[in-house]
Write an enzyme that holds these catalytic residues in place. Structure first.
Site, PDB file in Angstrom:
ATOM      1  N   ASP A  33       0.846  -1.276  -0.075  1.00  0.00           N
ATOM      2  CA  ASP A  33       0.176   0.033  -0.114  1.00  0.00           C
ATOM      3  C   ASP A  33       0.877   1.295  -0.066  1.00  0.00           C
ATOM      4  O   ASP A  33       1.791   1.268   0.807  1.00  0.00           O
ATOM      5  CB  ASP A  33      -0.897  -0.067   1.215  1.00  0.00           C
ATOM      6  CG  ASP A  33      -2.099   0.807   1.243  1.00  0.00           C
ATOM      7  OD1 ASP A  33      -3.098   0.619   0.915  1.00  0.00           O
ATOM      8  OD2 ASP A  33      -1.623   2.300   1.347  1.00  0.00           O
ATOM      9  N   ILE A  34       0.398   2.339  -0.531  1.00  0.00           N
ATOM     10  CA  ILE A  34       1.269   3.580  -1.044  1.00  0.00           C
ATOM     11  C   ILE A  34       1.365   4.254   0.337  1.00  0.00           C
ATOM     12  O   ILE A  34       2.171   5.105   0.652  1.00  0.00           O
ATOM     13  CB  ILE A  34       0.730   4.372  -2.129  1.00  0.00           C
ATOM     14  CG1 ILE A  34       1.880   5.405  -2.718  1.00  0.00           C
ATOM     15  CG2 ILE A  34      -0.395   5.196  -1.693  1.00  0.00           C
ATOM     16  CD1 ILE A  34       1.542   5.841  -4.053  1.00  0.00           C
ATOM     17  N   ASN A  91     -13.060  -3.308   1.919  1.00  0.00           N
ATOM     18  CA  ASN A  91     -14.261  -2.449   1.898  1.00  0.00           C
ATOM     19  C   ASN A  91     -14.896  -2.248   0.528  1.00  0.00           C
ATOM     20  O   ASN A  91     -14.400  -2.473  -0.533  1.00  0.00           O
ATOM     21  CB  ASN A  91     -13.518  -0.988   1.973  1.00  0.00           C
ATOM     22  CG  ASN A  91     -12.669  -0.518   3.224  1.00  0.00           C
ATOM     23  OD1 ASN A  91     -13.191  -1.103   4.224  1.00  0.00           O
ATOM     24  ND2 ASN A  91     -11.526   0.004   3.054  1.00  0.00           N
ATOM     25  N   VAL A 100     -10.846   3.081  -3.948  1.00  0.00           N
ATOM     26  CA  VAL A 100     -10.517   2.484  -5.143  1.00  0.00           C
ATOM     27  C   VAL A 100     -11.536   1.530  -5.668  1.00  0.00           C
ATOM     28  O   VAL A 100     -11.653   0.402  -4.898  1.00  0.00           O
ATOM     29  CB  VAL A 100      -9.052   1.877  -5.437  1.00  0.00           C
ATOM     30  CG1 VAL A 100      -8.597   1.665  -6.615  1.00  0.00           C
ATOM     31  CG2 VAL A 100      -8.070   3.101  -4.764  1.00  0.00           C
ATOM     32  N   HIS A 104     -10.136  -5.182  -3.906  1.00  0.00           N
ATOM     33  CA  HIS A 104      -8.884  -5.469  -3.125  1.00  0.00           C
ATOM     34  C   HIS A 104      -9.068  -5.883  -1.735  1.00  0.00           C
ATOM     35  O   HIS A 104     -10.074  -5.347  -1.072  1.00  0.00           O
ATOM     36  CB  HIS A 104      -7.881  -4.058  -3.201  1.00  0.00           C
ATOM     37  CG  HIS A 104      -8.657  -2.703  -2.820  1.00  0.00           C
ATOM     38  ND1 HIS A 104      -9.662  -2.271  -3.539  1.00  0.00           N
ATOM     39  CD2 HIS A 104      -8.602  -2.110  -1.477  1.00  0.00           C
ATOM     40  CE1 HIS A 104      -9.900  -1.113  -2.765  1.00  0.00           C
ATOM     41  NE2 HIS A 104      -9.355  -1.140  -1.737  1.00  0.00           N
ATOM     42  N   HIS A 106      -6.846  -5.753   1.917  1.00  0.00           N
ATOM     43  CA  HIS A 106      -5.699  -5.210   2.538  1.00  0.00           C
ATOM     44  C   HIS A 106      -5.419  -6.122   3.586  1.00  0.00           C
ATOM     45  O   HIS A 106      -6.036  -7.019   4.441  1.00  0.00           O
ATOM     46  CB  HIS A 106      -6.290  -4.083   3.454  1.00  0.00           C
ATOM     47  CG  HIS A 106      -6.469  -2.820   2.794  1.00  0.00           C
ATOM     48  ND1 HIS A 106      -6.126  -1.771   2.707  1.00  0.00           N
ATOM     49  CD2 HIS A 106      -8.194  -2.480   2.460  1.00  0.00           C
ATOM     50  CE1 HIS A 106      -6.592  -0.704   2.055  1.00  0.00           C
ATOM     51  NE2 HIS A 106      -8.225  -1.045   1.807  1.00  0.00           N
TER      52      HIS A 106
HETATM   53  P1  5GP Z   1      -9.894   1.547   0.069  1.00  0.00           P
HETATM   54  O1  5GP Z   1     -10.358   2.758   1.072  1.00  0.00           O
HETATM   55  O2  5GP Z   1     -10.316   1.757  -1.160  1.00  0.00           O
HETATM   56  O3  5GP Z   1     -10.197   0.289   0.619  1.00  0.00           O
HETATM   57  O4  5GP Z   1      -8.436   1.631  -0.074  1.00  0.00           O
HETATM   58  C1  5GP Z   1      -7.528   2.150  -1.003  1.00  0.00           C
HETATM   59  C2  5GP Z   1      -6.146   1.934  -0.822  1.00  0.00           C
HETATM   60  O5  5GP Z   1      -5.443   2.048  -1.911  1.00  0.00           O
HETATM   61  C3  5GP Z   1      -5.668   2.818   0.556  1.00  0.00           C
HETATM   62  O6  5GP Z   1      -5.007   2.174   1.384  1.00  0.00           O
HETATM   63  C4  5GP Z   1      -4.415   3.763  -0.440  1.00  0.00           C
HETATM   64  O7  5GP Z   1      -3.488   3.966   0.393  1.00  0.00           O
HETATM   65  C5  5GP Z   1      -4.101   2.746  -1.432  1.00  0.00           C
HETATM   66  N1  5GP Z   1      -3.733   3.439  -2.699  1.00  0.00           N
HETATM   67  C6  5GP Z   1      -4.282   4.601  -3.419  1.00  0.00           C
HETATM   68  N2  5GP Z   1      -3.721   4.716  -4.514  1.00  0.00           N
HETATM   69  C7  5GP Z   1      -2.617   3.874  -4.694  1.00  0.00           C
HETATM   70  C8  5GP Z   1      -1.335   3.777  -5.495  1.00  0.00           C
HETATM   71  O8  5GP Z   1      -1.370   4.416  -6.447  1.00  0.00           O
HETATM   72  N3  5GP Z   1      -0.501   2.861  -5.395  1.00  0.00           N
HETATM   73  C9  5GP Z   1      -0.729   1.891  -4.154  1.00  0.00           C
HETATM   74  N4  5GP Z   1       0.262   1.118  -3.818  1.00  0.00           N
HETATM   75  N5  5GP Z   1      -1.609   1.994  -3.041  1.00  0.00           N
HETATM   76  C10 5GP Z   1      -2.653   2.937  -3.486  1.00  0.00           C
END
Ligand code: 5GP
Length: 120
Positions: A33-34, A91, A100, A104, A106
Site C-alpha cells: 500500500d502506498i 471495503n 479505489v 482489493h 488489505h
Molecule cells: P480502500 O479505501 O479503497 O479500501 O483502500 C484503497 C487503498 O489504496 C488505500 O489504502 C490507499 O493508500 C491505496 N492506494 C491508493 N492509491 C494507490 C497507489 O497508487 N498505489 C498503491 N500501492 N496504493 C494506493
C-alpha cells in the site's frame, strides 16, 4: 455501476503506474500500500475487472476465486504474519469508505492492531 477501466489499480495492472509488487499468480497481484497503516500493509487484487468483493464473489470464475484467495493466504505467510496474527479488510461501497473501485483486500500486520473498529 460499471467498472472504471481507468481506476488506479487497473492502471497498475496494465503497468502504467509502478507498484512495489510482493506476489503474483495467474489471477492475483499483491503490492505494498502506498500509505501503509501498519508495518505490513499489502493489497491483494484480482487481475479481472471487479469493482468490489460483491462484484467479485457474484461473477468470478472458480479458478479466479481460488487463485485470488490462495494468493491472500500465501502473501500473509510470505510476510511472516501467521504466528503474530494479521487482519484482512475489504471495503465495499460508501459506508465502508471504499476509495479505489477495483476489488482489493488489505493485509495488515506486524504489530498489535487494536480493536477492529474505532467508535467514531
Ligand atoms: P480502500 O479505501 O479503497 O479500501 O483502500 C484503497 C487503498 O489504496 C488505500 O489504502 C490507499 O493508500 C491505496 N492506494 C491508493 N492509491 C494507490 C497507489 O497508487 N498505489 C498503491 N500501492 N496504493 C494506493
Amino acid at each position: 455501476m460499471a467498472y472504471d477501466h481507468n481506476n488506479i489499480f487497473a492502471r497498475i495492472l496494465r503497468g502504467e503506474i509502478p507498484c512495489k509488487k510482493t506476489f503474483e499468480n495467474t489471477h492475483a497481484l499483491a503490492f505494498q500500500d502506498i500509505a501503509p497503516q501498519a508495518p505490513v500493509h499489502i493489497l491483494v487484487i484480482p487481475k479481472g475487472a471487479y469493482i468490489s468483493l460483491d462484484d467479485f464473489t457474484a461473477k468470478a470464475t472458480p479458478a479466479e476465486l481460488d487463485g485470488f484467495w490462495r494468493a491472500v493466504g500465501q502473501v500473509a505467510r510470505e510476510a511472516e504474519l501467521v504466528t503474530g496474527g494479521y487482519r484482512l479488510i475489504a471495503n465495499h461501497g460508501a459506508n465502508a469508505h471504499q476509495e479505489v473501485p477495483h476489488f482489493h483486500v488489505h493485509i495488515l500486520g506486524g504489530r498489535a492492531l487494536g480493536a477492529m473498529l474505532t467508535k467514531t
